[in-house]
Design a protein around this motif. Structure first.
Motif, PDB file in Angstrom:
ATOM      1  N   THR A 271       1.035 -12.050   8.602  1.00 53.68           N
ATOM      2  CA  THR A 271       0.548 -11.277   7.804  1.00 53.68           C
ATOM      3  C   THR A 271       1.732 -10.150   7.305  1.00 53.68           C
ATOM      4  O   THR A 271       2.245  -9.238   7.998  1.00 53.68           O
ATOM      5  N   GLN A 272       2.150 -10.020   5.953  1.00 53.28           N
ATOM      6  CA  GLN A 272       2.960  -8.851   5.542  1.00 53.28           C
ATOM      7  C   GLN A 272       2.564  -8.229   5.044  1.00 53.28           C
ATOM      8  O   GLN A 272       1.318  -7.512   4.157  1.00 53.28           O
ATOM      9  N   VAL A 273       2.942  -6.512   5.911  1.00 54.08           N
ATOM     10  CA  VAL A 273       2.480  -5.159   5.159  1.00 54.08           C
ATOM     11  C   VAL A 273       3.697  -3.873   5.138  1.00 54.08           C
ATOM     12  O   VAL A 273       5.032  -4.808   5.719  1.00 54.08           O
ATOM     13  N   THR A 274       3.010  -3.966   3.719  1.00 48.51           N
ATOM     14  CA  THR A 274       4.097  -3.058   2.870  1.00 48.51           C
ATOM     15  C   THR A 274       3.865  -1.601   2.631  1.00 48.51           C
ATOM     16  O   THR A 274       3.131  -1.416   1.979  1.00 48.51           O
ATOM     17  N   VAL A 275       4.241  -0.724   3.296  1.00 49.68           N
ATOM     18  CA  VAL A 275       3.898   0.488   2.912  1.00 49.68           C
ATOM     19  C   VAL A 275       5.126   1.254   2.212  1.00 49.68           C
ATOM     20  O   VAL A 275       5.928   1.796   2.669  1.00 49.68           O
ATOM     21  N   SER A 276       5.238   1.409   0.908  1.00 48.36           N
ATOM     22  CA  SER A 276       5.349   2.371   0.041  1.00 48.36           C
ATOM     23  C   SER A 276       5.572   2.771  -1.077  1.00 48.36           C
ATOM     24  O   SER A 276       3.812   2.165  -1.653  1.00 48.36           O
ATOM     25  N   SER A 277       5.826   3.234  -1.953  1.00 52.34           N
ATOM     26  CA  SER A 277       5.618   4.544  -2.675  1.00 52.34           C
ATOM     27  C   SER A 277       5.930   4.007  -4.405  1.00 52.34           C
ATOM     28  O   SER A 277       6.201   4.173  -5.682  1.00 52.34           O
TER      29      SER A 277
ATOM     30  N   VAL B  15       0.686  -0.903   0.450  1.00 46.34           N
ATOM     31  CA  VAL B  15      -0.004  -0.067  -0.486  1.00 46.34           C
ATOM     32  C   VAL B  15       0.816   1.229  -0.108  1.00 46.34           C
ATOM     33  O   VAL B  15       2.183   1.522   0.604  1.00 46.34           O
ATOM     34  N   GLN B  16       0.367   3.050  -0.789  1.00 46.03           N
ATOM     35  CA  GLN B  16       1.476   3.706  -0.415  1.00 46.03           C
ATOM     36  C   GLN B  16       0.672   4.397   0.803  1.00 46.03           C
ATOM     37  O   GLN B  16       0.214   4.274   1.210  1.00 46.03           O
ATOM     38  N   PRO B  17       2.026   5.405   1.064  1.00 46.85           N
ATOM     39  CA  PRO B  17       2.194   5.798   2.436  1.00 46.85           C
ATOM     40  C   PRO B  17       0.327   7.201   1.946  1.00 46.85           C
ATOM     41  O   PRO B  17      -0.218   7.716   1.087  1.00 46.85           O
ATOM     42  N   GLY B  18      -0.047   6.606   3.590  1.00 45.88           N
ATOM     43  CA  GLY B  18      -0.987   7.445   3.644  1.00 45.88           C
ATOM     44  C   GLY B  18      -2.654   6.526   3.042  1.00 45.88           C
ATOM     45  O   GLY B  18      -3.724   6.681   3.662  1.00 45.88           O
ATOM     46  N   GLY B  19      -2.143   5.331   2.497  1.00 46.02           N
ATOM     47  CA  GLY B  19      -3.758   4.222   2.572  1.00 46.02           C
ATOM     48  C   GLY B  19      -3.636   3.416   4.279  1.00 46.02           C
ATOM     49  O   GLY B  19      -3.376   3.237   4.691  1.00 46.02           O
ATOM     50  N   SER B  20      -4.955   2.738   3.413  1.00 51.07           N
ATOM     51  CA  SER B  20      -5.492   1.853   3.961  1.00 51.07           C
ATOM     52  C   SER B  20      -5.480   0.662   4.333  1.00 51.07           C
ATOM     53  O   SER B  20      -4.917  -0.078   3.277  1.00 51.07           O
ATOM     54  N   LEU B  21      -4.974  -0.126   5.346  1.00 51.20           N
ATOM     55  CA  LEU B  21      -5.661  -1.734   4.903  1.00 51.20           C
ATOM     56  C   LEU B  21      -6.142  -2.078   6.104  1.00 51.20           C
ATOM     57  O   LEU B  21      -6.419  -1.249   7.121  1.00 51.20           O
ATOM     58  N   ARG B  22      -6.906  -3.307   6.323  1.00 46.26           N
ATOM     59  CA  ARG B  22      -7.497  -4.031   7.373  1.00 46.26           C
ATOM     60  C   ARG B  22      -7.020  -5.635   7.601  1.00 46.26           C
ATOM     61  O   ARG B  22      -7.454  -6.466   6.377  1.00 46.26           O
ATOM     62  N   LEU B  23      -6.081  -5.678   8.469  1.00 43.26           N
ATOM     63  CA  LEU B  23      -5.967  -7.216   8.430  1.00 43.26           C
ATOM     64  C   LEU B  23      -7.177  -7.712   9.398  1.00 43.26           C
ATOM     65  O   LEU B  23      -7.963  -7.338  10.651  1.00 43.26           O
TER      66      LEU B  23
END
Length: 128
Positions: free
Chosen positions: A122-128, A12-20
């Protein structure tokens, strides 16, 4: 035996959202402190958010306050972590875990993060 299956991570991009999501088995959620933890590369597990719904208590690590929230669906035995306004420093493998409410507190469980074993995460990657 407590078992957890985490899902919902991704890129996900910075500023985005995820629900685990965390599907638990072997216990009932309403008598456990439930928490989300994360492990960044080269670092130890960090308690992110822990909650005791029965007592109405919750603990957040300072870095996620105002951005992450936790909820649970006892009927589905599932715990959710809603992550908003994600930052690159949130990048990590995220795990859920639990202890009975009579042996821990939300702060102790999150701060110590002293579980002997963890699930798949679960892998969360925050990057543009």
């Amino acid at each position: 035996q407590l078992q957890f299956v985490e899902s919902g991570g991704g890129l996900v991009q910075p500023g985005g959202s995820l629900r685990l999501s965390c599907v638990a088995s072997g216990f009932t959620l309403d008598r456990y402190v439930i928490g989300w933890f994360r492990q960044a590369p080269g670092k130890e597990h960090e308690g992110v958010l822990c909650t005791n719904s029965r007592a109405g208590t919750i603990y957040y690590v300072d870095s996620v306050k105002g951005r992450f929230t936790i909820s649970r669906d006892n009927a589905k035995n599932t715990v959710y972590l809603q992550m908003n306004r994600l930052k690159p420093e949130d990048t990590a493998v995220y795990y859920c875990a639990a202890r009975p409410i009579w042996v821990t507190t939300v702060q102790a469980m999150c701060v110590h993060a002293d579980f002997g074993s963890w699930g798949q995460g679960t892998q969360v990657t925050v990057s543009s």
